[in-house]
Each structure stands twice: as C-alpha cells, then as structure tokens.
Design a protein around this motif. Structure first.
Motif, mmCIF file in Angstrom:
data_model
loop_
_atom_site.group_PDB
_atom_site.id
_atom_site.type_symbol
_atom_site.label_atom_id
_atom_site.label_comp_id
_atom_site.label_asym_id
_atom_site.label_seq_id
_atom_site.Cartn_x
_atom_site.Cartn_y
_atom_site.Cartn_z
ATOM 1 N N THR A 207 33.891 14.928 72.492
ATOM 2 C CA THR A 207 33.079 13.896 72.542
ATOM 3 C C THR A 207 32.490 13.709 70.950
ATOM 4 N N MET A 208 32.387 12.521 70.700
ATOM 5 C CA MET A 208 31.680 12.424 69.370
ATOM 6 C C MET A 208 30.261 11.521 69.492
ATOM 7 N N THR A 209 29.438 11.916 68.655
ATOM 8 C CA THR A 209 28.214 11.034 68.651
ATOM 9 C C THR A 209 28.024 10.648 67.163
ATOM 10 N N ALA B 289 38.907 8.857 54.723
ATOM 11 C CA ALA B 289 39.144 10.070 54.999
ATOM 12 C C ALA B 289 40.202 10.057 56.116
ATOM 13 N N CYS B 290 40.018 9.147 57.021
ATOM 14 C CA CYS B 290 40.963 9.200 58.203
ATOM 15 C C CYS B 290 42.321 8.536 57.743
ATOM 16 N N GLN B 291 42.234 7.618 56.676
ATOM 17 C CA GLN B 291 43.610 7.277 56.356
ATOM 18 C C GLN B 291 44.387 8.185 55.619
ATOM 19 N N GLU C 270 43.945 11.492 56.262
ATOM 20 C CA GLU C 270 44.359 12.710 57.162
ATOM 21 C C GLU C 270 45.652 12.365 57.999
ATOM 22 N N ASN C 271 45.502 10.936 58.377
ATOM 23 C CA ASN C 271 46.704 10.521 59.524
ATOM 24 C C ASN C 271 47.665 9.814 58.925
ATOM 25 N N ASN C 272 47.873 9.825 57.645
ATOM 26 C CA ASN C 272 48.948 9.162 57.234
ATOM 27 C C ASN C 272 48.797 7.546 57.676
ATOM 28 N N LYS D 158 43.720 0.620 60.658
ATOM 29 C CA LYS D 158 42.545 1.397 60.259
ATOM 30 C C LYS D 158 41.933 1.881 61.365
ATOM 31 N N TRP D 159 42.233 3.282 61.831
ATOM 32 C CA TRP D 159 42.036 3.897 62.852
ATOM 33 C C TRP D 159 40.348 3.998 63.203
ATOM 34 N N ILE D 160 39.826 3.868 62.222
ATOM 35 C CA ILE D 160 38.318 3.785 61.989
ATOM 36 C C ILE D 160 37.835 2.827 61.272
ATOM 37 N N MET E 252 33.683 2.103 64.180
ATOM 38 C CA MET E 252 34.474 1.741 65.566
ATOM 39 C C MET E 252 35.464 2.371 65.469
ATOM 40 N N LEU E 253 35.712 2.892 66.463
ATOM 41 C CA LEU E 253 37.234 3.790 66.469
ATOM 42 C C LEU E 253 37.348 3.861 68.066
ATOM 43 N N CYS E 254 38.621 4.342 68.425
ATOM 44 C CA CYS E 254 39.003 4.289 69.828
ATOM 45 C C CYS E 254 37.893 5.281 70.656
ATOM 46 N N LYS F 218 46.365 4.629 67.083
ATOM 47 C CA LYS F 218 44.962 4.559 67.178
ATOM 48 C C LYS F 218 44.569 5.907 66.788
ATOM 49 N N CYS F 219 43.229 5.908 66.757
ATOM 50 C CA CYS F 219 42.406 7.351 66.650
ATOM 51 C C CYS F 219 42.845 8.296 67.471
ATOM 52 N N THR F 220 43.212 9.381 67.102
ATOM 53 C CA THR F 220 43.609 10.531 68.008
ATOM 54 C C THR F 220 42.431 11.587 68.172
ATOM 55 N N PHE F 221 41.349 11.459 67.666
ATOM 56 C CA PHE F 221 40.181 12.353 67.573
ATOM 57 C C PHE F 221 40.804 13.369 66.813
ATOM 58 N N CYS F 222 41.859 13.124 65.700
ATOM 59 C CA CYS F 222 42.296 14.083 64.929
ATOM 60 C C CYS F 222 42.908 15.219 65.603
ATOM 61 N N ILE F 223 44.073 14.981 66.722
ATOM 62 C CA ILE F 223 44.462 15.945 67.730
ATOM 63 C C ILE F 223 45.081 17.218 66.866
ATOM 64 N N VAL G 201 36.517 19.964 63.322
ATOM 65 C CA VAL G 201 35.909 18.783 62.751
ATOM 66 C C VAL G 201 36.805 17.519 62.451
ATOM 67 N N PRO G 202 36.914 16.547 63.032
ATOM 68 C CA PRO G 202 37.718 15.542 62.557
ATOM 69 C C PRO G 202 37.424 15.002 61.165
ATOM 70 N N ALA G 203 38.464 14.574 60.432
ATOM 71 C CA ALA G 203 38.431 13.956 59.129
ATOM 72 C C ALA G 203 37.093 13.069 58.917
ATOM 73 N N CYS G 204 36.842 12.269 59.675
ATOM 74 C CA CYS G 204 35.724 11.171 59.560
ATOM 75 C C CYS G 204 34.540 11.905 59.622
ATOM 76 N N VAL G 205 34.358 12.879 60.601
ATOM 77 C CA VAL G 205 32.968 13.560 60.743
ATOM 78 C C VAL G 205 32.929 14.507 59.576
HETATM 79 S S1 SF4 Z 1 38.698 11.209 64.676
HETATM 80 FE FE1 SF4 Z 1 40.388 11.532 63.417
HETATM 81 S S2 SF4 Z 1 41.825 10.122 64.062
HETATM 82 FE FE2 SF4 Z 1 39.732 9.526 64.893
HETATM 83 S S3 SF4 Z 1 38.909 7.948 63.367
HETATM 84 FE FE3 SF4 Z 1 38.082 9.947 62.956
HETATM 85 S S4 SF4 Z 1 39.289 10.735 61.234
HETATM 86 FE FE4 SF4 Z 1 40.619 8.989 62.343
#
Ligand code: SF4
Ligand code: SF4
Ligand code: SF4
Lengths: 740, 257
Positions: free
Chosen positions: B31-33, B48-50, B52-54, B70-72, B92-94, B172-177, B201-205
């Motif tokens: 879960t994310m807040t 950061a997401c760009q 991390e996630n190619n 842009k996943w986020i 806004m992300l998945c 889409k966003c994978t929560f940085c699986i 810790v996902p990349a965006c966080v």
């Molecule tokens: S959790 Fe990971 S995949 Fe999802 S938006 Fe953040 S950095 Fe991108």
C-alpha cells in the motif's frame, strides 16, 4: 569527532575497477579479470556529488556490471539526505548522452562553421601549452583568461593556483543562477560572503519574495525536505507559507497565500511590512528610532498604492509575521533581479532583523567557517564582469580564452555580443563535454569527463549550519577518450613549464584531492584524535561526505543595523522600455526542469512535463486568461514578443496564475546548439532582456524589461499532458468536507 | 466449445474476488500513501520511475500524439480565478485496485492480482487489446504503440532487473516489483519469513524530496503506511467507483486563519 554516518550505508565505497573497462564496452561483463569487489548481478553503490546545479547534493550511484543504472540521494549527506530532484535523477543522461564529445577536436575552418576534426591529446595540449608558455615568458600572462561556471572545491582551487602561478589574475566565474544580489545584500546586512543557512524546516511562517525554494532557489532538495517538515513533520503544528511573485511558481502553488504584487515593487512591500511591524510595536531594540525614521515614508497606504497589495493584507501579514514564533523571510527570483535587486533583498533582510529571526530556530543561521577555507562565490563576476570581459576581448586584450562549464553565448543577453567578441580572440579553448553554443565557438575542444567520471570535492554553499565537505569520485570508468578537467589543468601546467609543474606536482586530480584532504586533516586536529589520515580518508570516501555537526558559527552576534538602514532606500525597479510602447512586463523564470538551460540536452528532462504547465519539448509565452481574452489570443497562437532588446516568436499559453500586464517566459530552451535534444527548440528569453545592471551587485536586472505582444496569426501546437485542469466536482484532490 | 463451463468458472472466480476480506488474506498488502500537503508537484518521482523502470524516451512527435509513457505522472488542478487562484497537484499512478476493473476486462488474464495485492501485468501474455486501459478509471495504463529504441549509448543505463517492453503490450506502474522481490530475497537470505517495514522502497517514494510518500504492507498494523492511512485527511480517488485502491491520499491541509 562525529562522522556523518560513515559506513552506515552498508555500501561499498571507493576504489574503482581497472582501466580495462574503457574499451571493452561490448562485453556483457567488461573486465577480463574482474576486481575483487565485483560480482555480476549484484549492484554496488558509490557516493559522489551531484553537479546539476550549485546546491551540492550528495548522491549515491547504483552500478551494475560497470555501468551506472540509477542515481539516488546519499542518505548520509546533510544537504540531500537521501532525496533528489528531477535534474539530479537525470544525471545519467549526462553520462550516457549520445551527443558527448568523444575526443579532442580542432576547429576545421571558421568559428561559425561548427565543423571540427579530431586531433590527439598530445597535439592539443602542446598547442595550448606552448602558446600560453610563450605568453608567460613574454610577461603577457594577463592575456590569458579563464572563465568557468560555478566551479567550487578542489577544481576551483586548482584553477586558481594555475592562473596565479601563470601570472594572470583573470580567473572569473559566471553562472546565471548565482545569487549575486543575495550575496551583495547579505554582505551589507550581515557582513558575510557565505550564504547563511535558511532554517525553513523549523519555521512556522515562511514569507518568500520571489524565491522558488522548492524548484530553483539555492538548494531545492534541501528546502523541499524542510518544506515537508514545515507542513507535516511536527504533530499538531503546520507551518504556513506566503509567496509574493507576479507569476505563480512551484513554491507559489504550494503556498497558503499567493500575492502578485506589482512587478519590481516586492522590496517596497517588504519595507511596508517592516514599517507596520515597527508601528505595531513588535520591535523593541535600542535602534528602534533609527529604524522608525528610515521606514517612516513606507506607510501601508503609500505601499499599497505602489504595490497593488491592499492595506489590510499588508497589516495582516506584518502581524502574522511578527506574531509567529519562528518566522522567516527569503528573497530570490524576480525580486532579486530588478535594478533595485540588492535594495530589495536588504529590505527582506531588514524584516528578518526586525522580527528577531537571526540565529533563531526557523530563522537564519550564519554558517561557521567552511571547510577548506572555501571562499564561496568570490569569483562570480556577474554581468558587469562579463561586459568587461567582452570588452577586453573586443579590444584585442585577450589572446587565450579558456572556458569551462559556462555557456555565455547562450546565457548572456544578445547585446553583450559575446559571440562577436570571441572572434577577436586568437585562441579559444573549451573544456567541455558537450557542443554547447560557446564550445562550438572554440578553436580547440578538450573533452572532459562528466562529473560521474571525475574526482573532486565540494563545500556546499549554502551550508547546513556546520562544516561539511563532500568527495566526488568516479563511479564508472571514462566512456571515451576524455580526461577529467583537473587532469587537463595539471597536464597543461606540465607543458607550460616554469614554476607551474614544480608548484603543482600532482600527477592527477585524484592525487591532488587526496593531498588537499590530508592538509585539511592536518589543520583540523580537533575531534580527529585517534584516527589516522588513511582511516579518515577511507571513511569520508565511503560516506561521500565529512562533517562536524557539533560546530556552529563562532560568533552569533547581531549584525549592526546601520549598514542595513543606509541601504534601504530606492526600492522600486526601473524598467527598460516605455509603458506606452511596451505595455507588458517581461517575466523570465528559471524552470524546474532546465534551470538556466543546462538541462535542455537531457532527454528525460525534455520529456518531463513542466511542473506548472505540463508542457514538454518547447517554450511558450504565458498570458493571464483575461488579458488573452481581451486580445483575442488562444493557446497555440504564435506571438511575437518584442522588447527594446529584441524579439522572439513563441506560442501563447494561457496561465491562470499570472498577474495581468505580465508576460512570462521560461528560461532554458532556445538553444542553437547543445545536441539533438536541445537544438532549435523554443526561444531564449535572454534575447529579450535589456542590458540593465544593479550597480550594487554588478548583476543583470533580468526581470526589468518591458514587452509588447503581437498575434502573428500563425499557430503552433503546444505539446502538453494536461487535458482538463479543473476537477469538475470529481473531488480528485479530496472530499470537500474538511477534516484537516 | 464448453463456453458454459468456462464462464461459470470465471463468474465463480469473480464472486470469490468480491468476497469481503478476500484480499486481507494475502501475505502482504502493499500500500502507498501520498500526502498532498507535502507534495509540491516537483516531478522528481516521475524521473525516478523513468530511470528505474526503463521507460522509453518517445520523442517529440510521439509525445504530440499522446503516446507518452509515464507510469507516474503529476496531475494539476486549478481552482478559482485570478487573483484567488489555487493549484493542486496529485501524483497519479496505478492504484493497484483490489477490485480492479482492468483485471475483469482482460480476455487473456495478462493483468491479474498477485498474492501480495499487486495488480500485475504479464507482458508476454498481453495481446494488446487495450481493453484494460479503457476500463481503468485512473487512466494510468500505457500502451506500447511502437518498439522504442534508445540513442546509443543511453541504453547502457537500462536497469537489468526490469524488462524492456516491445510494441503491442500494455504497461503501467508495478509498485517496483523488482524492489519487492529483492527485499524478499534478502529476507530469505537472512532467514526471515517477512520483509521488514521500510525494506521495500519504490523508486518514486525513494526520490521524493518532501517525503510525501510512504510505502509498505498495510497488513502490518505497525507499518508506517498503516499509520499514515489512519490520518483523518486520508481518502481514495474516485471512491464512488468501489475500485478499492491501494493508494491512500492525504488531502492537502488548509491554513487556519
Ligand atoms: S511504484 Fe515504482 S513503478 Fe510505480 S510509479 Fe513508483 S517508481 Fe514507478
Ligand atoms: S517527488 Fe514527491 S513532492 Fe515531488 S511530485 Fe513526486 S510526490 Fe510530489
Ligand atoms: S488503477 Fe487502473 S490499472 Fe491500476 S489496478 Fe486500478 S483499474 Fe487497474
């Protein structure tokens, strides 16, 4: 002695794998015999320093199989504390940029042609070395000029030694983003060159005059962290922020209150607030009468009429500012870029003085003496210095111009005629990684390693309240036939001969940095007992930073108010251009993505929607919705924006948070060179800025030009991600019933 | 063809999904807040997401055709008119919806819910019908209309832990699986059954300079994210659609005057 978390990262620091990485880039695992700390499939992290703006954030770079994969903030670095901004993240686009210069180059034909042929390092260095060497022997070393951007730390020291041993006192720096007015005003008010530590984190009332501290001002990551804390880091106590600027910036969007005072009158507003603060009896110092008489003319009524901010608002903000336990006023952006820039910042400093914010938590702390006796910003020459340089070049007084990390051809207003002046310099040498506008005017280009491939060190300015120094180390082996800037300087010293190689005996930048740290270690015995230099060096290198949190400024005595009072006067900016001919005020602004344009060659940043408008890949001119409607201008109409200095054509963007009568333009695009991602994209608002200088700082008043706009009738699509920018009752930003 | 049978399995499975408490039984509930009172819209998370996630660099032309990936992303909403105008940002992300409309829609189950409460996307199962993107009310699914390439040597930056996608698949966003996997591996190496709070810790966080985001397992009442979720400012976006998102936003607070 307290290390900042040395070793607490659990990451390996330091030493790099062998040189063999360089050529075998085709192989999946580049080393024939991998070094000991290397295992395929396992990432290692190296700490170094970001170079994307002057804040000096510590970064950690993730390396897999000898390649850099990700940049994150260094968690033990006191500036970035593990976090990073968009520009810092995009540093990998610098390293792996397809448009990097890969070998030394020589101008093939003429300066303008932009065509270059490869030459060897030996030939390039010999050409430069013998020419400079001859000038030195003839006693004409002052005909050698060195221009850099915001070079700090060891590299700055190396440049300085080089020039002084050569016998030229013409080492100067020019960085458009350097806060010249702020430095000048702080010198007047507080008597110091170093920037102070603005303790936004512990403030509960932050009043910002034009300083976009969340995106572009001084140390954005550090202040963003502080902002998060100001808002929600303390239980039951939420700090407030007020932003004063004609066009809403990121910090304006975050603020509780955004006030679009008449452009150029922000300093006057500060004086009005000070007047009111004094009148209400909040200030009780012994110099109260002097202040009262100096501020006497700035009654709320008078200030309200000039600034277009209501008397009620002035009185209320003055009260809130005075009553808050920890209030803080800061100044930057357009407030610090009028013809009255220094006076305006002094006025803001005066507010802090009168509200008792100096040396108080949530206020302004003076930094102690920096490590390495770093003289912050002391070589920044401002616009006046650049005009002098251009004049010297024009007059034929410059025989060799060496440029590093500065792009005056793009950054200076057209009428400085820097490009033309360069024509008169027989030998222009660029130490650069990219073909920017200035580099392309060089006779010889010495390609440099990027910051991720170089040794160095840095003393952040502004500091964080205690002495801090960071180490830069190469995190990957050089990709191409390039050299670290420091190594180039040392190699040149050897070619020039004489005293230079004797007094600069280091073979490489790495040796020099280590020697420098040894000197600093030797001179700083306090707290270092029981730790030999090697341990100290290794720990600092692994942590990427060394600091002594216990040490604070020795003498927190109050600055004298007399100098501030004497400098208060004349607070309205003068604009170039007559209001009847040029009805708008031009408001150029630094962008979160490109800053002054240095980020424009990075594809991740070109594709990053501008935070306030969501526009990508281009530039635009913003108009207030009502103004646009009056003029019959829609988004995408190509406007000709004209000022006494020049004109550019850009598509119009309707921006809801812009004062009517202002036309705002982002700085950063409009490159005529600088690689495939930057070239021929948008317009450069610097072409519109009239040459006006604030005498007190010698800096360009880049927010003091008037403009007119004309609809050309052409259309150009503005590429942006935003569709509908109203929530239309969908409660996307949260339910309306307010819990907070 | 035994359509009847297949359909009944499907319906049965779907009924099971809707059983209250179904998702609470998961091992983890990532879960994310996101605290909008901290978020400044700076977009550090986007880069950061760009990285991390190619995510591809699509180029100006494709961008102009709305083909960006842009996943986020940061959405901007204006309120009011000058001079009383305000701007609100929301990343806004998945949403990793527990009752995900995208999952029901996919004809080949390329997008499904995993045992950790993630909405995942199996690239080599995806046949590119793009139905999920239509069903997603948050508009956070991105389709690869082209096979994107990187100007040499930008490809050297690509994260070896993350697949590079090709033309024809949804992403889409994978929560940085990959970061979740790594943390689980590390926990296993350490003989721990569970990942500790703060280990993923996902990349965006990670990048967020205002510390606006928190991430963790909301099945763990002690996790930071569980505590953040209880904040009275908490809400979920488009709650009325009953998608039960795994992202809880904390609404921007207002100054008491
Ligand atoms: S959790 Fe990971 S995949 Fe999802 S938006 Fe953040 S950095 Fe991108
Ligand atoms: S990095 Fe943080 S503050 Fe910046 S836009 Fe993303 S969530 Fe908001
Ligand atoms: S946000 Fe969209 S893509 Fe993500 S789970 Fe929900 S419906 Fe599916």
């Amino acid at each position: 002695m307290q290390f900042i978390g040395a070793g607490s990262l659990g990451v390996a620091g330091g030493v790099l794998y062998g040189e063999s990485v360089q050529k075998d880039v085709e192989l999946l695992i580049p080393q024939v015999v991998p070094p000991e700390d290397y295992s395929p499939g396992v990432a290692s992290w190296y700490n170094t320093v970001c170079n994307q703006c002057s804040a000096g954030c510590g970064i950690s770079v993730r390396i897999r199989e000898g390649k850099a994969k990700k940049i994150e903030g260094n968690p033990v670095h006191p500036v970035s504390q593990g976090r990073l901004c968009a520009r810092g993240q995009a540093g990998l686009n610098v390293l792996y940029n397809p448009d990097r210069i890969r070998s030394p180059l020589q101008n093939a034909t003429s300066r303008e042609s932009g065509s270059f042929t490869e030459i060897s390092w030996d030939e390039a260095l010999t050409t430069i070395g013998s020419r400079i060497g001859r000038l030195r022997i003839e006693g004409n070393a002052s005909r050698v000029r060195l221009l850099t951007g915001s070079t700090r730390g060891g590299l700055d020291e190396l440049f300085a030694q080089f020039m002084s041993l050569l016998g030229s006192d013409h080492y100067q720096q020019y960085d458009f983003t350097d806060p010249g007015a702020l430095r000048a005003a702080n010198r007047i008010a507080f008597g110091m060159d170093q920037l102070p530590h603005y303790d936004i984190k512990h403030a509960d009332y932050l009043l910002s005059f034009g300083a976009d501290y969340l995106a572009t001002w001084l140390s954005p990551v550090h202040y963003s962290l502080a902002y998060g804390h100001l808002r929600q880091g303390r239980d039951g106590q939420r700090g407030r922020t007020v932003q004063i600027e004609p066009r809403m910036s990121l910090s304006g969007a975050a603020a509780d209150e955004w006030i679009a005072a008449r452009p150029g009158t922000e300093g006057l507003l500060a004086l009005g607030l000070a007047h009111e603060l004094l009148r209400a009896g909040s200030y009780t110092g012994s110099d109260r009468d002097e202040w009262a008489s100096a501020l006497q003319p700035y009654s709320p009524a008078m200030v309200a009429a000039e600034t277009d901010v209501s008397v009620d608002t002035i009185v209320r903000i003055a009260r809130e500012f005075a009553e808050s336990t920890a209030s803080l006023a800061i100044a930057g952006g357009a407030t610090a870029a009028g013809t009255n820039a220094v006076a305006s910042v002094v006025a803001v400093n005066a507010l802090n003085y009168l509200a008792g914010n100096l040396n108080q938590p949530g206020g302004i702390f003076f930094n102690p003496d920096p490590a390495f006796s770093a003289a912050a910003g002391s070589r920044q020459v401002g616009m006046q210095g650049m005009l002098d340089l251009a004049e010297a070049m024009e007059a034929g007084d410059v025989e060799v111009l060496i440029v590093h990390d500065s792009n005056p051809v793009h950054a200076l207003p057209e009428n400085v005629r820097f490009r033309q002046a360069m024509e008169n310099v027989p030998l222009v040498v660029a130490l650069s990684s990219f073909h920017d506008e200035t580099t392309d005017m060089a006779d010889l280009i010495l390609p440099t390693n990027t910051y991720l491939e170089s040794w160095g060190d840095d003393v952040p300015d502004p500091g964080v309240g205690f002495p801090v120094a960071s180490i830069s180390q190469p995190v990957v082996a050089p990709l191409y036939d390039t050299l670290p800037v420091g190594d180039i300087v040392l190699a040149l010293a050897r070619r020039i001969g004489g005293e230079l190689p004797i007094r600069m005996p280091w073979g490489t930048m790495e040796e020099f940095i280590k020697a420098r740290w040894r000197d600093e270690y030797d001179g700083r015995t306090a707290g270092l007992e029981g730790q030999d230099f090697d341990a100290f060096w290794q720990a600092s290198l692994e942590a990427g930073v060394w600091g002594q949190p216990g040490i604070v400024a020795g003498d927190p005595s109050m600055p004298s108010s007399a100098a501030m009072i004497a400098a208060l006067a004349n607070p309205v900016s003068e604009f170039a251009g007559d209001e009847s001919d040029y009805p708008f005020v031009l408001h150029p602004y630094l962008t979160a993505t490109f800053l002054d344009g240095r980020g424009a060659n990075l594809p991740w940043l070109q594709e990053l929607p501008d935070p306030m408008t969501s526009v990508v890949y281009g530039s635009w001119a913003e108009l207030n919705p009502a103004t646009a409607e009056d003029l019959g201008i829609r988004e995408g109409d190509v406007l000709e924006v004209e000022t006494p200095a020049g004109s550019v054509s850009v598509p119009a963007l309707i921006f809801p948070a812009l004062r009517p009568g202002v036309v705002a333009m982002p700085i950063g695009q409009g490159h005529t060179a600088y690689g495939r991602y930057a070239r021929n994209r948008g317009a450069n608002p610097m072409d519109l800025v009239s040459m006006q200088i604030d005498d007190r700082s010698g800096d360009l008043a880049w927010a003091a030009t008037r403009a007119r706009v004309r609809n050309t009738g052409e259309r150009l699509q503005i590429i942006k991600t935003d569709g509908v920018t109203r929530t239309l009752g969908r409660q996307i930003l949260g339910p309306k019933n307010d819990h907070a | 063809m035994k359509w009847g049978n297949d359909l009944s399995t499907f319906v049965e499975k779907f009924r099971q999904y809707l059983k209250p408490g179904y998702y609470d039984e998961f091992d983890y509930h990532w879960t994310m807040t996101i605290d909008l009172d901290r978020c400044t819209g700076c977009e550090a998370c986007v880069v950061a997401c760009q990285a991390e996630n190619n995510l591809p660099i699509v180029g100006e032309k494709r961008y102009a055709q709305n083909r960006e990936i842009k996943w986020i992303r940061i959405e901007r909403y204006w309120e009011g008119e000058y001079p009383d105008v305000k701007m609100g940002f929301i990343p806004m992300l998945c949403q990793h919806c527990d009752a995900a409309p995208c999952e029901i829609a996919c004809p080949v189950f390329a997008t499904y819910h995993n045992q950790d409460g993630l909405n995942t996307q199996i690239y080599n199962r995806c046949i590119g019908t793009r139905t999920c993107a239509v069903y997603c009310p948050y508009e956070v699914r991105y389709f690869n209309w082209f096979t994107y390439t990187w100007d040499e040597p930008l490809e050297q930056q690509l994260n070896p832990d993350v697949t590079v996608r090709e033309k024809g698949v949804m992403e889409k966003c994978t929560f940085c699986i990959q970061r979740i996997r790594l943390a689980k591996d590390n926990a296993k190496d350490d003989d721990r059954r569970r990942v500790r709070d703060g280990e993923v810790v996902p990349a965006c966080v990670q990048s967020c300079p205002t510390e606006a985001m928190a991430f963790g397992d909301s099945n763990d009442p002690e996790a930071k994210v569980s505590k953040m979720m209880k904040n009275p400012r908490g809400y979920t976006v488009l709650e009325e659609l009953n998608t039960t998102p795994s992202i809880v936003y904390l609404k921007k607070a207002h100054a008491e005057s």
